[in-house]
Design a protein around this motif. Structure first.
Motif: not given
Length: 428
Positions: A229-237, A415-427
């Motif tokens: 969600r963070t990558w998608i939100g950052s890219t669209l914004a 709505v979409l950006i939360d780097p800490e949440r999504d980095r934790a999911r990636l690892t």
């Protein structure tokens, strides 16, 4: 393979000797981005002269500028991913040399076909510039100290327009628009020589092989990063933000001259106003975000929401501007609107750099930049068609469209950006 602690971003960024080299590299890459955006802005500064010389309609001129982005996105993806395996120093050097070469055909002569061909070549060479420059810079710094260097690289964009606009405008008016291309070619060569002598890759960048993450574990695949969600939100914004950047580069001088009736000389001075606003916003954002993160505030607020508020302010100013009768008030609102709207790049780059492991940051930033700059392909052509169809009213409608798009980008950032949440999911 074991990743030595000495090459982690945190250690490099806080080592005094590494810090001196890091800031030298950062300074050179600020100038790199200045040259990059001087190259981009020259056609906008010479819009009326080029249209008169080559007998172009507004639509044809818009398409010539859109051609710049034809291979821009493809190159950003390919070179961005290559930067995860190849020396960023080498990639940046090659890019700068190609920029100078790309200016030569149109500088020598020719008509619309030559202009389009040279802009396509230049776009392919410049497409990877921002993501690779950000990657090369941010690799020298720990996460909580990346906001200032990231902002400075983006301010290079602003400075490139502010510093080059008066000089290039003078060259265009006194020596012709083709002479301005020769000037830019020479500047590119000078920067390449300085980079060859003083540029460097960070130890962290040299250690990232594309096979290991920061902690020595296999890195997350690109597809999981791109699905976050963070990558998608950052890219669209950032996509919505870049629409305003493209219009500032291509159509802002003409908007000031034709829609607001400023003289060519006055428009050449006023065109720097939204870029100057953007520089102040960038520094303010870097200071605020850095302060919040050092106080322990999560990056969802420090990056996602700060960036969202920047876009929201820009959107409101753009949506109000066409409904104000006073020319000075319109000038102020448009400068604020485009200045805030176009200042999202640092937030996007530092957010994605936080999300992606070092061995995936080049690809993550490269694909983001590739998708974002599709708006640079669309925006000049859309505005050109509006101007041909509606005359000067087309400029005002272009400002409204920009405000609406940037407002959507603000909502997505919140709505979409939360780097800490999504980095934790990636690892995990």
């Amino acid at each position: 393979m074991t990743t030595a602690p000495a090459v982690r971003g945190t250690d490099v960024g806080r080592d005094p000797r590494g810090s001196r080299r890091a800031w030298t590299v950062t300074a050179l890459l600020v100038v790199f981005m200045m040259v990059n955006f001087a190259d981009k802005s020259v056609l906008g500064l010479a819009a009326d002269e080029i249209r008169a010389d080559l007998h172009l309609s507004a639509t044809e001129f818009g398409l010539a500028n859109s051609a710049f982005f034809l291979l821009f996105s493809v190159a950003a993806i390919v070179v961005g991913m290559a930067a995860d395996r190849v020396s960023p120093k080498l990639l940046l050097l090659v890019m700068a040399v190609l920029w100078s070469v790309a200016q030569v055909p149109a500088a020598v002569g020719g008509g619309l076909a030559v202009l389009i061909g040279s802009r396509i070549f230049l776009g392919a060479a410049e497409g990877p510039a921002f993501p690779v420059a950000q990657q090369a810079t941010l690799a020298w710094f720990p996460n909580d100290r990346r906001n200032l260097p990231g902002a400075l690289i983006t301010i290079g964009i602003t400075l490139g327009v502010i510093v080059s606009s008066p000089g290039l405008s003078w060259v265009i008016q006194h020596h012709g628009w083709r002479s301005a291309l020769w000037v830019l070619a020479a500047i590119g060569v000078v920067w390449a020589l300085l980079w060859a002598a003083f540029g460097a890759d960070s130890p962290r960048a040299r250690a990232a092989t594309g096979l290991k993450a920061d902690d020595g574990a296999p890195p997350a695949p690109y597809r999981r990063i791109f699905a976050s969600r963070t990558w998608i939100g950052s890219t669209l914004a950032y996509f919505m933000s870049y629409w305003s950047v493209a219009l500032m580069l291509v159509w802002m001088p003409s908007y000031l001259r034709n829609a607001l009736d400023y003289s060519a000389a006055t428009a050449g001075r006023l065109v720097v106003l939204p870029w100057a606003v953007g520089a102040v916003v960038l520094l303010g954002q870097a200071a605020l975000t850095g302060r919040l993160m050092r106080r322990g505030v999560g990056s969802r607020r420090a990056r996602g929401r700060v960036g969202g508020f920047m876009l929201a302010i820009g959107a409101v100013c753009c949506l109000l501007a066409p409904f104000v009768d006073s020319v000075p008030a319109q000038t102020v609102l448009v400068s604020l609107g485009f200045g805030f709207s176009g200042s999202y790049a640092t937030v996007a780059a530092t957010t994605v750099a936080e999300l992606a492991p070092a061995s995936r940051s080049g690809g993550a930033l490269g694909l983001m930049n590739a998708l974002v700059t599709v708006s640079g392909l669309l925006a000049p052509a859309v505005v050109g068609a509006l101007v041909d169809a509606q005359g000067d009213a087309g400029y005002q409608h272009a400002v409204l469209v920009t405000g609406a798009l940037v407002a959507v980008g603000a909502v997505l950032a919140f709505v979409l950006i939360d780097p800490e949440r999504d980095r934790a999911r990636l690892t995990s």
